[in-house]
Design a protein around this motif. Sequence first.
Motif, short mmCIF file in Angstrom:
data_model
loop_
_atom_site.label_atom_id
_atom_site.label_comp_id
_atom_site.label_asym_id
_atom_site.label_seq_id
_atom_site.Cartn_x
_atom_site.Cartn_y
_atom_site.Cartn_z
N ALA A 191 0.83 -1.21 0.00
CA ALA A 191 0.00 0.00 0.00
C ALA A 191 0.87 1.26 0.00
CB ALA A 191 -0.92 -0.01 1.21
N GLU A 192 1.89 1.25 0.83
CA GLU A 192 2.80 2.40 0.89
C GLU A 192 3.50 2.60 -0.44
OE1 GLU A 192 6.39 4.13 3.72
OE2 GLU A 192 5.94 1.98 3.75
N ALA A 193 4.02 1.52 -1.03
CA ALA A 193 4.75 1.63 -2.29
C ALA A 193 3.83 2.09 -3.42
CB ALA A 193 5.39 0.28 -2.64
N ALA A 194 2.60 1.58 -3.45
CA ALA A 194 1.66 1.97 -4.50
C ALA A 194 1.30 3.45 -4.39
CB ALA A 194 0.41 1.11 -4.43
N MET A 195 1.09 3.94 -3.18
CA MET A 195 0.78 5.36 -3.00
C MET A 195 1.97 6.22 -3.40
SD MET A 195 -1.36 7.75 -2.18
CE MET A 195 -2.67 7.20 -1.08
N ARG A 196 3.18 5.76 -3.06
CA ARG A 196 4.35 6.55 -3.41
C ARG A 196 4.52 6.62 -4.93
NH1 ARG A 196 7.88 7.96 0.13
NH2 ARG A 196 7.40 6.19 1.51
N ARG A 197 4.31 5.50 -5.62
CA ARG A 197 4.40 5.51 -7.09
C ARG A 197 3.37 6.45 -7.68
NH1 ARG A 197 5.05 -0.13 -6.40
NH2 ARG A 197 2.83 -0.45 -6.85
N HIS A 198 2.16 6.40 -7.14
CA HIS A 198 1.09 7.26 -7.63
C HIS A 198 1.45 8.74 -7.48
CE1 HIS A 198 -2.81 8.97 -8.32
NE2 HIS A 198 -3.00 9.31 -7.06
N LEU A 199 1.92 9.11 -6.31
CA LEU A 199 2.22 10.52 -6.06
C LEU A 199 3.43 10.99 -6.87
CD1 LEU A 199 1.58 10.69 -2.22
CD2 LEU A 199 0.13 11.60 -4.04
N ARG A 200 4.39 10.11 -7.09
CA ARG A 200 5.53 10.48 -7.93
C ARG A 200 5.06 10.74 -9.36
NH1 ARG A 200 9.86 11.65 -5.34
NH2 ARG A 200 10.66 10.23 -3.75
N SER A 201 4.12 9.93 -9.83
CA SER A 201 3.57 10.14 -11.17
C SER A 201 2.84 11.47 -11.25
CB SER A 201 2.63 8.98 -11.52
OG SER A 201 1.98 9.22 -12.75
N VAL A 202 2.03 11.77 -10.23
CA VAL A 202 1.32 13.05 -10.19
C VAL A 202 2.31 14.21 -10.12
CG1 VAL A 202 -0.24 14.48 -8.81
CG2 VAL A 202 -0.74 12.04 -9.13
N GLN A 203 3.33 14.04 -9.30
CA GLN A 203 4.34 15.09 -9.17
C GLN A 203 5.01 15.36 -10.51
OE1 GLN A 203 8.07 14.08 -7.11
NE2 GLN A 203 7.72 15.89 -5.83
N HIS A 204 5.35 14.32 -11.21
CA HIS A 204 6.03 14.50 -12.50
C HIS A 204 5.10 15.18 -13.50
CE1 HIS A 204 8.80 13.67 -15.80
NE2 HIS A 204 7.76 13.24 -16.49
N ALA A 205 3.84 14.76 -13.52
CA ALA A 205 2.89 15.34 -14.47
C ALA A 205 2.60 16.80 -14.18
CB ALA A 205 1.60 14.53 -14.46
N LEU A 206 2.51 17.15 -12.90
CA LEU A 206 2.17 18.52 -12.53
C LEU A 206 3.36 19.46 -12.62
CD1 LEU A 206 -0.14 18.01 -9.43
CD2 LEU A 206 -0.81 18.66 -11.73
N LEU A 207 4.49 19.00 -12.21
CA LEU A 207 5.64 19.89 -12.08
C LEU A 207 6.65 19.71 -13.19
CD1 LEU A 207 6.19 19.50 -8.24
CD2 LEU A 207 4.73 21.12 -9.46
N LEU A 208 6.49 18.63 -13.99
CA LEU A 208 7.36 18.36 -15.12
C LEU A 208 8.83 18.30 -14.72
CD1 LEU A 208 5.66 20.58 -17.86
CD2 LEU A 208 5.33 18.16 -17.38
N GLU A 209 9.07 17.70 -13.56
CA GLU A 209 10.45 17.51 -13.12
C GLU A 209 10.47 16.41 -12.09
OE1 GLU A 209 10.48 20.95 -9.66
OE2 GLU A 209 11.61 21.20 -11.51
N ASP A 210 11.58 15.74 -11.95
CA ASP A 210 11.71 14.71 -10.93
C ASP A 210 11.85 15.35 -9.57
OD1 ASP A 210 11.61 12.64 -12.75
OD2 ASP A 210 13.77 12.73 -13.14
N ALA A 211 11.47 14.60 -8.54
CA ALA A 211 11.57 15.12 -7.17
C ALA A 211 13.02 15.26 -6.77
CB ALA A 211 10.85 14.18 -6.22
N ASP A 212 13.33 16.35 -6.06
CA ASP A 212 14.66 16.51 -5.50
C ASP A 212 14.85 15.56 -4.34
OD1 ASP A 212 14.49 20.08 -5.97
OD2 ASP A 212 15.28 18.51 -7.28
N GLY A 213 16.07 15.18 -4.07
CA GLY A 213 16.38 14.40 -2.88
C GLY A 213 15.93 12.96 -2.96
N GLU A 214 15.84 12.39 -4.17
CA GLU A 214 15.43 11.00 -4.28
C GLU A 214 16.64 10.11 -4.26
OE1 GLU A 214 13.11 10.35 -7.72
OE2 GLU A 214 12.86 8.19 -7.38
#
Length: 247
Positions: A203-226
Amino acid sequence: MNSKQQASQSLRSLLNGGAYPPGSRLPPERDLMLRLGLSRRALRLGLEQLEAEGRLWRHVGKGTFVGSRPPERELGMSLITASTSPAELMDLCLWTEPTYARVAATRASRMDIDNLRYLLDKSAAARDAATWDIWDVRLHRAIAEATHNALALAVFDSLNAVREEGAWRRLRNDPTTAERFEELTLHHRQIVDAIARHDPSAAEAAMRRHLRSVQHALLLEDADGETEDGDDTPIDLLRNAFQEKAQ
């Protein structure tokens, strides 16, 4: 029936239809006029009547919202919103919501799971961004509710209040393709399925994948500090707080 009564009745029917749940924002007056076949004066009289009944509340410059007016925190939230950004908001979502999903997988009741599946079906049926957004927020909130922790739910609601403002709302209103809806629905299904089978790690991993996808789509950049394995940097504020109770 006079124009005020007609407008009030039309608005009540709109709210009773379920398309605008508590906390959601009604369309602009011009759209409501066309949809309900009302004049501007009649519509405003109807809105005033439902506001007096506590079914609507209005915020100057922001719109008309369903439900009763929330507690007076608008000034504080406005200050927070003015000093933050969608990137910072996504950071905090990534620090909190995967942990909510993990804890929900250990605490969700049968009623919680049934509700999650109901909301999943509703979001899957959405074919436009506005409808999707309503059911998406309700699904994510239901996951927070399934932690059975009132403070966690309050944190989620505070984040969602920021989501309703400024730059974030403009980003959320960008066009979304049918393929993207399908991808997001798959993410939701993976999260809900993991919670339903009481698998905290999945559940934790699936939510993290989902939010990373949303983050990429909204901000058009990878998350810092990964880190190399895709986990967040070692700020996991809520996981430590919940860990003992969740086990």
